[in-house]
Design a protein around this motif. Structure first.
Motif, PDB file in Angstrom:
ATOM      1  N   TYR A 118       0.805  -1.230   0.000  1.00  0.00           N
ATOM      2  CA  TYR A 118       0.000   0.000   0.000  1.00  0.00           C
ATOM      3  C   TYR A 118       0.833   1.274   0.000  1.00  0.00           C
ATOM      4  CZ  TYR A 118      -4.179  -2.580  -0.307  1.00  0.00           C
ATOM      5  OH  TYR A 118      -5.157  -3.391  -0.798  1.00  0.00           O
ATOM      6  N   ASN A 119       2.011   1.249   0.565  1.00  0.00           N
ATOM      7  CA  ASN A 119       2.921   2.410   0.465  1.00  0.00           C
ATOM      8  C   ASN A 119       2.263   3.740   0.828  1.00  0.00           C
ATOM      9  OD1 ASN A 119       5.268   1.008  -0.479  1.00  0.00           O
ATOM     10  ND2 ASN A 119       4.291   0.809  -2.465  1.00  0.00           N
ATOM     11  N   LYS A 120       1.470   3.744   1.870  1.00  0.00           N
ATOM     12  CA  LYS A 120       0.777   4.983   2.242  1.00  0.00           C
ATOM     13  C   LYS A 120       1.449   5.697   3.418  1.00  0.00           C
ATOM     14  CE  LYS A 120      -3.783   3.301   0.745  1.00  0.00           C
ATOM     15  NZ  LYS A 120      -4.570   4.275  -0.002  1.00  0.00           N
ATOM     16  N   SER A 121       2.455   5.051   4.027  1.00  0.00           N
ATOM     17  CA  SER A 121       2.966   5.583   5.290  1.00  0.00           C
ATOM     18  C   SER A 121       3.641   6.952   5.148  1.00  0.00           C
ATOM     19  CB  SER A 121       3.945   4.584   5.928  1.00  0.00           C
ATOM     20  OG  SER A 121       4.998   4.360   5.031  1.00  0.00           O
ATOM     21  N   ALA A 122       4.117   7.290   3.955  1.00  0.00           N
ATOM     22  CA  ALA A 122       4.817   8.576   3.791  1.00  0.00           C
ATOM     23  C   ALA A 122       3.889   9.767   4.011  1.00  0.00           C
ATOM     24  CB  ALA A 122       5.444   8.652   2.402  1.00  0.00           C
ATOM     25  N   THR A 123       2.592   9.589   3.783  1.00  0.00           N
ATOM     26  CA  THR A 123       1.684  10.749   3.859  1.00  0.00           C
ATOM     27  C   THR A 123       0.423  10.515   4.699  1.00  0.00           C
ATOM     28  OG1 THR A 123       0.715  10.004   1.774  1.00  0.00           O
ATOM     29  CG2 THR A 123       2.347  11.768   1.625  1.00  0.00           C
ATOM     30  N   GLN A 124       0.166   9.284   5.134  1.00  0.00           N
ATOM     31  CA  GLN A 124      -1.150   9.030   5.741  1.00  0.00           C
ATOM     32  C   GLN A 124      -1.384   9.772   7.067  1.00  0.00           C
ATOM     33  OE1 GLN A 124      -1.389   4.792   6.117  1.00  0.00           O
ATOM     34  NE2 GLN A 124      -0.010   4.687   7.865  1.00  0.00           N
ATOM     35  N   SER A 125      -0.302  10.156   7.733  1.00  0.00           N
ATOM     36  CA  SER A 125      -0.478  10.876   9.001  1.00  0.00           C
ATOM     37  C   SER A 125      -0.195  12.363   8.867  1.00  0.00           C
ATOM     38  CB  SER A 125       0.464  10.291  10.059  1.00  0.00           C
ATOM     39  OG  SER A 125       0.274   8.909  10.153  1.00  0.00           O
ATOM     40  N   LYS A 126       0.022  12.825   7.657  1.00  0.00           N
ATOM     41  CA  LYS A 126       0.377  14.245   7.478  1.00  0.00           C
ATOM     42  C   LYS A 126      -0.860  15.085   7.178  1.00  0.00           C
ATOM     43  CE  LYS A 126       5.104  13.694   5.869  1.00  0.00           C
ATOM     44  NZ  LYS A 126       6.013  13.784   4.730  1.00  0.00           N
ATOM     45  N   ASN A 127      -1.056  16.114   7.994  1.00  0.00           N
ATOM     46  CA  ASN A 127      -2.171  17.028   7.753  1.00  0.00           C
ATOM     47  C   ASN A 127      -2.040  17.697   6.396  1.00  0.00           C
ATOM     48  OD1 ASN A 127      -3.640  16.664  10.076  1.00  0.00           O
ATOM     49  ND2 ASN A 127      -2.523  18.235  11.207  1.00  0.00           N
ATOM     50  N   THR A 128      -3.169  18.056   5.839  1.00  0.00           N
ATOM     51  CA  THR A 128      -3.174  18.733   4.540  1.00  0.00           C
ATOM     52  C   THR A 128      -2.612  20.148   4.678  1.00  0.00           C
ATOM     53  OG1 THR A 128      -5.177  17.513   4.074  1.00  0.00           O
ATOM     54  CG2 THR A 128      -4.659  19.315   2.587  1.00  0.00           C
ATOM     55  N   GLU A 129      -1.729  20.505   3.776  1.00  0.00           N
ATOM     56  CA  GLU A 129      -1.186  21.882   3.745  1.00  0.00           C
ATOM     57  C   GLU A 129      -1.774  22.595   2.529  1.00  0.00           C
ATOM     58  OE1 GLU A 129       3.141  22.116   3.796  1.00  0.00           O
ATOM     59  OE2 GLU A 129       3.205  20.189   4.838  1.00  0.00           O
ATOM     60  N   ASN A 130      -2.003  23.900   2.679  1.00  0.00           N
ATOM     61  CA  ASN A 130      -2.441  24.690   1.522  1.00  0.00           C
ATOM     62  C   ASN A 130      -1.227  25.006   0.658  1.00  0.00           C
ATOM     63  OD1 ASN A 130      -5.220  24.949   2.086  1.00  0.00           O
ATOM     64  ND2 ASN A 130      -4.743  26.501   3.624  1.00  0.00           N
ATOM     65  N   LEU A 131      -1.297  24.663  -0.611  1.00  0.00           N
ATOM     66  CA  LEU A 131      -0.208  25.035  -1.517  1.00  0.00           C
ATOM     67  C   LEU A 131      -0.301  26.545  -1.748  1.00  0.00           C
ATOM     68  CD1 LEU A 131       2.088  24.027  -3.411  1.00  0.00           C
ATOM     69  CD2 LEU A 131       0.392  23.989  -5.224  1.00  0.00           C
TER      70      LEU A 131
END
Ligand code: SF4
Ligand code: SF4
Length: 436
Positions: A14-27
């Motif tokens: 699944y390779n989701k660990s890089a982003t699954q716990s990161k809050n969304t940032e506004n670009l």
């Protein structure tokens, strides 16, 4: 409701660990940058352009109107000046008609939508199209010509790498629920449930807190791709089977992605049109992130914001690795259906040398539509489109499970995709002959 499951499917990494716990940032948006907004971001007819070169536009202003029932509206994602009305990059069609707008003012304000006199008109005015990458115009799905009784909210996010739906479920839980309840009430539905794969326990917990208050059910789904496929979700949650060539409404169901429900809430309660969306940027980039991005932003900007590439990129995919589209230009803009930008380095890519089919049957076991991919592959190779029609290639949901499990690395799904145009023509001719 119990979990009924569905046949076939696969368990990729699944390779989701890089982003699954990161809050969304506004670009961040900067004055002087240019967004490129395609008029074809949805299934159906591209929108009709409403603006001219040098015209001033505000964030949320209508710049394209729906060109028919299966179409939708397009809005400016920034406040500034139209610098070009011509063509812009598109992941499928090379260049397509679109509008380029230069940012002149930074603002959080937007032009509210003119809601119209019905729920469906509000959804159309907001330009909603399925946010789970299918991009079917939402007002069409919400105008079923048949009786439906169930709304399923798709929180599976079964594609590897992608986590924007997961973050939205955690960060905007109540908005998603409110959007879903609006649909349920407007359409007079009896059943409301959200299906979430078990690998997102924080999202499951977040929704459980609202279950009683809003009267819906959380269904914990097996972690299996393509759990988020519409037909698979309906089978797994309602134990209903959508007949071949038919839509979910045939079995009384409507499916909407979590992102679409949040947008319904935005449209109805905040009069906010769809001009930005969450995108997961991951793979071979220095700092993988979940970003809130203005539609039309070139993917180069997202990659730059994530620290740039790690090494030399070999392939960039818009969407997930199973069903996403490879892009050839970093100028390709984020669109309504862009759930992710996935960068592959050389070492991520498998050896693609194909061998002859060894008749192992793995593709048959993996196919969630109960097709026979190995036989269909033989027809593709020999261009036997009549046979492909007889073996139900049009029922293929292009999930890629067959290709994924094939030890001979047959490019099965690619062949099915490209054959569908010819097969559709044959099926139409058969239908016409029947009616003669
Ligand atoms: S791509 Fe089509 S044939 Fe292959 S597993 Fe998916 S549905 Fe079946
Ligand atoms: S998985 Fe590949 S090798 Fe095995 S039967 Fe299917 S096409 Fe043939």
């Amino acid at each position: 409701m119990p979990y009924f499951g569905f046949k076939g499917g696969i368990h990729p990494k699944y390779n989701k660990s890089a982003t699954q716990s990161k809050n969304t940032e506004n670009l961040p948006v900067e004055v002087g940058e240019v967004v490129h907004i395609p008029l074809a971001q949805h299934i159906g007819a591209p929108a009709k352009i409403l603006v001219k070169k040098n015209q001033q536009v505000k964030t949320g202003e209508l710049i394209g109107e729906a060109a028919g029932f299966i179409s939708t509206t397009i809005h400016s994602s920034v406040t500034g000046k139209v610098v070009s009305v011509g063509t812009v990059e598109h992941p499928i069609g090379g260049r397509v008609p679109g509008v380029s707008i230069e940012v002149e003012e930074l603002t959080e304000d937007y032009v509210p939508i003119d809601s119209g006199d019905s729920f469906q008109k509000t959804v159309l005015a907001a330009g909603l199209a399925g946010m789970g990458c299918a991009t079917f115009p939402s007002h069409v799905k919400l105008s079923p010509p048949k009786d439906v009784d169930a709304l399923l909210i798709n929180g599976a996010e079964c594609e590897p790498y992608l986590t924007c739906d997961h973050r939205m479920m955690v960060e905007r839980t109540e908005d998603i629920v409110k959007g879903a309840v609006i649909i349920k009430e407007k359409l007079g539905l009896k059943i409301l449930a959200i299906g979430i794969e078990k690998n997102k326990p924080d999202a499951i917990e977040a929704f459980r807190k609202f279950e009683k208050e809003y009267g819906f059910e959380v269904i914990e789904l097996e972690v299996k791709y393509p759990q988020g496929g519409e037909k698979q979700l309906i089978k797994a949650c309602l134990n209903r089977v959508v007949p071949e060539g038919k839509l979910p409404m045939e079995v009384g169901a409507i499916v909407h992605n979590v992102g679409t429900c949040a947008c319904i809430y935005d449209a109805v309660e905040l009069k906010k049109p769809l001009y930005e969306r969450m995108v997961t940027v991951t793979g071979a980039v220095k700092e993988p992130k979940n970003l809130m991005v203005k539609i039309g932003t070139p993917i180069s900007k997202l990659i730059e914001y994530c620290g740039g590439f790690v090494g030399e990129p070999k392939k960039i995919v818009m969407g997930g690795p199973m069903m996403g589209l490879a892009v050839t230009s970093l100028d390709t803009p984020v669109m309504k259906g862009t759930s992710g930008i996935l960068v592959y380095s050389e070492s991520d890519l498998p050896d693609l040398t194909q061998y002859n089919c060894m008749r192992c049957g793995r593709c048959i076991d993996a196919c969630p539509m109960e097709l026979i991919p190995s036989a269909m592959d033989r027809f593709v190779v020999k261009e036997l489109y009549e046979s492909l029609a007889d073996w139900h290639v049009m029922n293929c949901i292009e999930c890629g499970c067959c290709s994924y499990v094939c030890p001979s690395r047959r490019t099965l799904v690619g062949g099915f995709k490209t054959s569908k145009r010819q097969v559709a023509r044959i099926l139409k001719e058969r239908e016409d002959n029947k009616n003669d």
